[in-house]
Write an enzyme that holds these catalytic residues in place. Structure first.
Site, PDB file in Angstrom:
ATOM      1  N   HIS A   1       5.842  -3.100  -0.540  1.00  0.00           N
ATOM      2  CA  HIS A   1       5.417  -2.830  -1.917  1.00  0.00           C
ATOM      3  C   HIS A   1       3.913  -2.594  -1.996  1.00  0.00           C
ATOM      4  O   HIS A   1       3.165  -2.827  -1.047  1.00  0.00           O
ATOM      5  CB  HIS A   1       5.812  -3.984  -2.841  1.00  0.00           C
ATOM      6  CG  HIS A   1       5.143  -5.293  -2.519  1.00  0.00           C
ATOM      7  ND1 HIS A   1       3.888  -5.619  -2.992  1.00  0.00           N
ATOM      8  CD2 HIS A   1       5.550  -6.351  -1.781  1.00  0.00           C
ATOM      9  CE1 HIS A   1       3.558  -6.825  -2.560  1.00  0.00           C
ATOM     10  NE2 HIS A   1       4.550  -7.291  -1.811  1.00  0.00           N
TER      11      HIS A   1
ATOM     12  N   CYS B   1       6.269 -10.684   2.389  1.00  0.00           N
ATOM     13  CA  CYS B   1       6.536  -9.263   2.356  1.00  0.00           C
ATOM     14  C   CYS B   1       5.380  -8.432   2.911  1.00  0.00           C
ATOM     15  O   CYS B   1       4.335  -8.949   3.275  1.00  0.00           O
ATOM     16  CB  CYS B   1       6.876  -8.831   0.939  1.00  0.00           C
ATOM     17  SG  CYS B   1       8.408  -9.572   0.332  1.00  0.00           S
TER      18      CYS B   1
END
Length: 225
Positions: A183, A199
């Site tokens: 992301h 992440c």
């Protein structure tokens, strides 16, 4: 087309065939203050890739050139991953993400990765893609830092202040959401660091570029640390 500079070798390590999914993995967000020491300045042509953008009704500010390490600039390099063209390879040890190209090349992006104990490794596929994604902290994150995350138990709509940034690729294994994401971020100075809750974070300009190139179903290989 990005010009190919010299590439550092990507370490060849064995890939885990199963996913390692710590309970704290899912919502992918840890904020970090801007560091007091500035990185070496990138070349003006490279800095221009990270200029301001208007996208989907939102404004992405230009990244401060002092926040961009030259090694993290998006660039075409020699492919050393051994993977098929179209595969995404994340090298958390060296803090790079590679999109394997034809003719022995790979498009390399600098990334931020999970802190120790929050890492992920293995293979998965891009199950979903979202522009300006919403975000909700996982129950594990709320339990770990309730003062910080409980206000967002109901979720945060996508937008300029959302910690998932402008785009998100959601990784799935055997049809199930791994809670692991690639992301964007509104903290470009964290690229190249181990700061997120598991992440892979990218500069917004880079994740928009990657999003355009990667279809749903793309294979993703995350190397062990």
């Amino acid at each position: 087309m990005d010009s190919p500079p010299a590439s550092p070798l990507l370490s060849r390590r064995g890939l885990f065939t199963t996913l390692v999914l710590p309970l704290a993995l899912g919502a992918c967000v840890t904020t970090q203050d801007r560091p007091p020491v500035k990185a070496p300045r990138v070349a003006p042509a490279d800095a221009a890739r990270y200029g301001a953008l208007d996208d989907g009704g939102f404004r992405i500010p230009a990244a401060d050139p002092d926040d961009i390490k030259p090694r993290n600039v998006r660039q075409l390099v020699k492919d050393t991953t051994g993977q098929e063209p179209g595969t995404l390879v994340v090298d958390p040890r060296n803090r790079f993400l590679y999109l394997v190209q034809e003719n022995g090349k790979a498009l390399r992006y600098g990334v931020g990765v999970g802190r120790e104990g929050l890492e992920f490794s293995g293979t998965a596929n891009v199950g979903n893609k979202r522009e300006w994604p919403s975000w909700r902290p996982t129950d594990a994150m709320i339990a770990r830092e309730p003062a910080k995350y409980r206000p967002w138990v109901g979720g945060m709509a996508g937008g300029e202040t959302n910690p998932l940034g402008a785009r998100a690729l959601y990784l799935f294994k055997d049809g199930k959401d791994t809670l692991y994401r690639i992301h964007g971020t509104n903290e470009p100075w964290t690229i190249g660091e181990a700061v997120s809750s598991g992440c892979i974070r990218m500069m917004n300009q880079d994740v928009i570029d990657l999003y355009r190139r990667v279809p749903s179903g793309t294979k993703v290989v995350v190397l062990p640390v």
